[in-house]
Design an enzyme around this catalytic site. Structure first.
Site, short mmCIF file in Angstrom:
data_model
loop_
_atom_site.label_atom_id
_atom_site.label_comp_id
_atom_site.label_asym_id
_atom_site.label_seq_id
_atom_site.Cartn_x
_atom_site.Cartn_y
_atom_site.Cartn_z
N THR A 10 64.96 -13.69 65.05
CA THR A 10 66.38 -14.00 65.28
C THR A 10 66.64 -15.48 65.54
OG1 THR A 10 66.74 -11.81 66.19
CG2 THR A 10 68.35 -13.46 66.79
N ASP A 62 61.45 -10.96 59.61
CA ASP A 62 61.91 -10.26 60.80
C ASP A 62 60.64 -9.68 61.39
OD1 ASP A 62 62.74 -7.93 62.44
OD2 ASP A 62 64.73 -8.44 61.72
N SER A 63 60.42 -9.83 62.67
CA SER A 63 59.11 -9.44 63.23
C SER A 63 58.86 -7.94 63.19
CB SER A 63 58.92 -9.99 64.63
OG SER A 63 59.59 -9.20 65.59
N THR A 93 61.63 -11.13 68.50
CA THR A 93 61.32 -10.51 69.78
C THR A 93 60.75 -9.09 69.64
OG1 THR A 93 63.59 -9.68 70.00
CG2 THR A 93 63.09 -11.82 71.02
N ASP A 94 61.07 -8.42 68.51
CA ASP A 94 60.69 -7.00 68.40
C ASP A 94 59.20 -6.77 68.59
OD1 ASP A 94 63.31 -6.36 67.99
OD2 ASP A 94 63.14 -6.02 65.83
N THR A 144 48.67 5.30 79.97
CA THR A 144 49.79 5.98 80.63
C THR A 144 51.15 5.62 80.00
OG1 THR A 144 51.05 6.24 82.69
CG2 THR A 144 49.83 4.19 82.46
N GLN A 145 52.05 6.58 80.01
CA GLN A 145 53.42 6.32 79.53
C GLN A 145 54.22 5.51 80.55
OE1 GLN A 145 55.34 10.04 78.46
NE2 GLN A 145 53.59 10.70 77.26
N CYS A 146 53.72 5.44 81.79
CA CYS A 146 54.44 4.67 82.81
C CYS A 146 54.25 3.17 82.55
CB CYS A 146 53.90 4.97 84.21
SG CYS A 146 54.11 6.66 84.72
N1 ASP Z 1 64.56 -8.09 64.63
C1 ASP Z 1 64.34 -9.39 65.24
C2 ASP Z 1 62.88 -9.74 65.09
O1 ASP Z 1 62.07 -9.22 65.83
C3 ASP Z 1 64.74 -9.40 66.67
C4 ASP Z 1 64.61 -10.72 67.38
O2 ASP Z 1 63.99 -11.65 66.94
O3 ASP Z 1 65.19 -10.80 68.49
O4 ASP Z 1 62.51 -10.52 64.22
#
Ligand code: ASP
Length: 336
Positions: A13, A58-59, A90-91, A271-273
């Site tokens: 992003t 896009d990640s 961020t993904d 763990t899922q926690c």
């Molecule tokens: N879909 C975007 C990515 O991971 C989300 C982001 O960067 O915030 O490339």
């Protein structure tokens, strides 16, 4: 003398452009916007070069192949630059930061991943702050590890998770304190930083390895385990309850796990926690998994577990050594 840093722009992003199909990657877009960002070009900031990946992604499309490219680029330019900044969506940033923390062996320079929830071109963007602080930290401070900077916090990369799809503070490190926090002063937790390495820097590339994850839930259908455990599966990560518990009364499920273990699949108890650790000795329903051959992931995030498995299975180790090293603290990723 000003330090020089190398920026690897993989996509995400941070450098995207708004289109009628939603945000999308755009060639050269971020580089131009960065050139016009006064703060990045001030005297207090390092000089920087940018390598823009082709194609930008896009990640959501991140793969170990791109991790190998990032590692190779860092190796090629390791001597030339004081630090490296990886711009990333961020993904899957927590997965990449985790994997790279293992792949970059005996690291003696700062590597910082960052990105943004809104593109640099947007009026209310968080990209500006994230870029400025990341550049500043990378050039004014010495550390030997892979960090992830987001919204005023520098985390250890392999301790992070993306915990919000919308908040500016999108990342968390549920089992480990921040390495540094940005306030009017920069507050470091210096005692948490990894010690400098003794041996020389080298990279370990990820080979083609098959791993799978399955998340337990009440009423889970045991046949899935058999279907997932093909002969070329190296490891099955099972997302368990609490301190590493499973429905042990479901004998069909337990037998399916046993068959997987007999076929040579490494069974991992995760763990899922988000917070806390696996301890298979706490309950009888955890003990049974230990007896089936499950290996504990302790307090590692799922992202770190995946990166560490890819790495260890790429290291030409015997399966017993892989299991042993998996449960050891290699890069500050787990607490025992
Ligand atoms: N879909 C975007 C990515 O991971 C989300 C982001 O960067 O915030 O490339």
């Amino acid at each position: 003398m000003k330090k020089k840093i190398l920026v690897l722009h993989t996509g995400g992003t941070i450098g995207m452009h708004a289109t009628d199909r939603g945000y999308n990657t755009a060639k050269n877009h971020l580089i131009k916007l960065m050139a016009n960002l006064t703060e990045l070009n001030s005297d207090a900031m390092p000089d920087y070069d940018v390598i823009e990946y082709e194609p930008l992604i896009d990640s959501a499309n991140m793969t170990p192949t791109t991790w190998n490219k990032i590692a190779e680029d860092i190796q090629s330019y390791y001597q030339k630059y004081a630090a490296f900044v990886i711009l990333h969506g961020t993904d899957t940033m927590a997965y990449s930061a985790s994997a790279l923390s293992f792949m970059l062996e005996n690291l003696a320079k700062p590597i910082i991943f960052t990105g943004a929830q809104l593109p640099l071109e947007a009026v209310r963007t968080d990209a500006r702050e994230n870029l400025i602080n990341t550049f500043y930290l990378a050039s004014h401070h010495e550390f030997n590890e892979v960090g992830l900077f987001f919204h005023d916090v520098l985390f250890r990369g392999n301790r992070t998770k993306k915990t919000s799809s919308v908040r500016y503070d999108a990342f968390n490190s549920p089992n480990f304190s921040a390495l540094a926090k940005i306030e009017t002063d920069i507050r470091w937790n210096k005692h948490l930083l990894l010690s400098p390495p003794i041996e020389g820097f080298q990279i370990r590339k990820i080979k083609k390895i098959n791993i799978a994850t399955i998340r337990l839930f009440p009423g889970i259908f045991p046949d899935y385990v058999d279907k997932m455990c093909s002969d070329d599966l190296a490891a099955l990560i099972v997302g368990t309850y609490g301190v590493g518990n499973a429905p042990t009364e479901d004998k069909a499920l337990m037998q399916a796990f046993k068959r997987a273990e007999n076929r040579g699949v490494m069974l991992v108890n995760s763990t899922q926690c988000p917070h806390g650790t696996v301890n298979m000795q706490t309950y009888a329903v955890g003990n049974e998994l230990a007896n089936l051959g499950f290996v504990s992931s302790f307090d590692m995030t799922m992202e770190a577990v995946i990166g560490k498995l890819y790495y260890l299975f790429s290291c030409d180790l015997k399966i017993d050594e892989i299991k042993q090293q998996f449960q050891m603290n290699l890069r500050g990723e787990l607490t025992r």
